[in-house]
Design a protein around this motif. Sequence first.
Motif, PDB file in Angstrom:
ATOM      1  N   GLU A  87      27.004  -8.578 -11.963  1.00  0.00           N
ATOM      2  CA  GLU A  87      27.868  -7.613 -12.055  1.00  0.00           C
ATOM      3  C   GLU A  87      28.492  -6.810 -11.240  1.00  0.00           C
ATOM      4  O   GLU A  87      29.697  -6.423 -11.174  1.00  0.00           O
ATOM      5  CB  GLU A  87      26.925  -6.484 -12.970  1.00  0.00           C
ATOM      6  N   LYS A  88      27.689  -6.623 -10.278  1.00  0.00           N
ATOM      7  CA  LYS A  88      28.450  -5.784  -8.834  1.00  0.00           C
ATOM      8  C   LYS A  88      29.456  -6.653  -8.303  1.00  0.00           C
ATOM      9  O   LYS A  88      30.408  -6.369  -7.642  1.00  0.00           O
ATOM     10  CB  LYS A  88      27.353  -5.564  -7.744  1.00  0.00           C
ATOM     11  N   ASP A 110      23.323 -10.060  -7.840  1.00  0.00           N
ATOM     12  CA  ASP A 110      23.787  -8.950  -8.585  1.00  0.00           C
ATOM     13  C   ASP A 110      25.388  -9.374  -9.005  1.00  0.00           C
ATOM     14  O   ASP A 110      26.235  -8.979  -8.555  1.00  0.00           O
ATOM     15  CB  ASP A 110      23.961  -7.823  -7.988  1.00  0.00           C
ATOM     16  N   ARG A 130      31.304  -9.054  -9.959  1.00  0.00           N
ATOM     17  CA  ARG A 130      32.705  -8.767 -10.569  1.00  0.00           C
ATOM     18  C   ARG A 130      33.311  -7.480 -10.497  1.00  0.00           C
ATOM     19  O   ARG A 130      34.584  -7.743 -10.261  1.00  0.00           O
ATOM     20  CB  ARG A 130      32.017  -8.812 -12.191  1.00  0.00           C
ATOM     21  N   ARG A 131      32.389  -6.394 -10.277  1.00  0.00           N
ATOM     22  CA  ARG A 131      33.039  -5.192  -9.868  1.00  0.00           C
ATOM     23  C   ARG A 131      33.897  -4.965  -8.292  1.00  0.00           C
ATOM     24  O   ARG A 131      35.073  -4.617  -8.564  1.00  0.00           O
ATOM     25  CB  ARG A 131      32.136  -3.954  -9.998  1.00  0.00           C
TER      26      ARG A 131
END
Length: 558
Positions: free
Chosen positions: A367-368, A365, A370-371
């Motif tokens: 995106e997770k 994941d 990066r968050r």
Amino acid sequence: MKKYFGIHAVYGAGRLVMKCASAALLSSVLAAVPVNAPAAGGSAGGGSAPSVIPAPECGGRIVIGSLGEPSNLIPYLASDAASSEVAGLLYTSPLEYAKDLNIVKCAAEEWEALDDGLLMRCRRKGGIVWEEGGPLPADDAAFTYRLMTDPSTPTAYAGDFLTISEFRQTGRLSFEVRYREPYARAATTWMHPILPKHVLEHENIASTKYSRAPIGAGPYRLKSWEAGSRITLEASGTYFKGRPYMDEVVYRFIPDGSTMFLEARAGKLDWIGLSPQQYLRQTQGPSWDADWRKYRYVASGYTYLGLNQKSPFFRDAKVRRALSYAISREDIVKGALLGMGEPAFGPYKPGTWAYHKGLSPYPHDPEKARRLLAEAGWLPGEDGVLRKDGVPFEFTILVNQGNEERIKTAVILQRMFGRIGVRASIRTVEWAAFLKEFVNTRKFDALILGWNILDDPDIHDVWHSSAIAGNGLNFVGFSSPEADSLLEKGRVMTDKKERKKLYDRFQEILHEEQPYLFLYVPYSLPMVRSRYRGIEPAAAGITWNFDRWWVPRALQQQ
């Protein structure tokens, strides 16, 4: 060979095939027999079985390819697989693993546990001698115990012995030990090799010449050690179980997997661990089937990316979790192993009782990832590389030279990290330098290594905070008071269900903290010349009866 592997945690230059006790807690053996096996007792190239199985014949040698060279042939002073493989043929121990991984007597004539496991008594077999002819009395076991509990001994494996409250020699061949409290690994402690008091008593164990000229009581003895080239062992005529059938065992040090394969193809090696590509694509056809036997099973070992907790990049668990979300373990297994392995999330083998079925590897994941990195203060710079306080997120992944699977894994990780703005470079280092200059000194950001998976779930020596200092195996510097407490309780608890709860919680902590990015459990892919007989694949792998392997006399000169 079978007695020493798997008793301790052992990291290797990449060949998992020889760690016998760890070679397969095989609830899921993919091939319990050679992939291209002939009929039992048949010719090297196959055919029907004769009516009478031929008797073993003495003589011949086996030449084994090894990526790494041993660092020390005194057990307990080294943690690398190359040292453990050779030492496993040189020494003996009171107990050992049988082929089904049950613990059985070895040098012990009698062994009993009393008082709910708090007291253990051993009487050694008579007639066991050190290779230069001296007897092996119980005094040697007492010496080994004292050496291992001496704070000045540079060992990572004192923990088992420190749980003993009293060691008492009760006769020339007998001794007993009492524990302060029940200890789950008590029997495993006495699968450790016994060392010769008369040789080592007055030696500085950290610098003794016997680290390269060991005196043992095992099936083989050291004949020669050509530094950087090979070690040759010769059969011991005084071995208490009987002289091994093969005259010599030769380990050739070849730090590159491709070169090793070419040497095997040229007939200069008799046994190597194959890479997935070699196993699947480069060893097919009639000539390979006639000359070699290939084996395949889930190795009891895992490969990981270790993150140094002292590195400014990896002190924050949120960052470590982000990196775990950034990678696809399935893609690593496909790309680096060609599917010859399984994704991993922790230190235990799938299918074993200690394995936490409620956990699974972090999903891919980005995106997770990066968050989480943004929450930790790592934000994209103008060049796309994440920065925090002006410092770019750039680190080096260390890999040992010659291990193609790990190098491919590093390249895949490099690409996956790059997609989230983390720049990783790769540095390959020769195995001895890898250990001496980086692992032992803790001077690294991240490294790819593998541990064997022990039969008992106690992994105190790798994960307890006390193993961070000195020569401890916790070289990534992981520290958690709760994890320490769980490990301490788990090793003294004998109730299996209660131990399971402790180790489940321990796995959850590792899952949350991610000190390692657990990557995969590979398949072990050994390949042995077809002229060798007596190989019996079992739960303990293929090396559990190595001293009983033999070569027909007509084939001994090949």
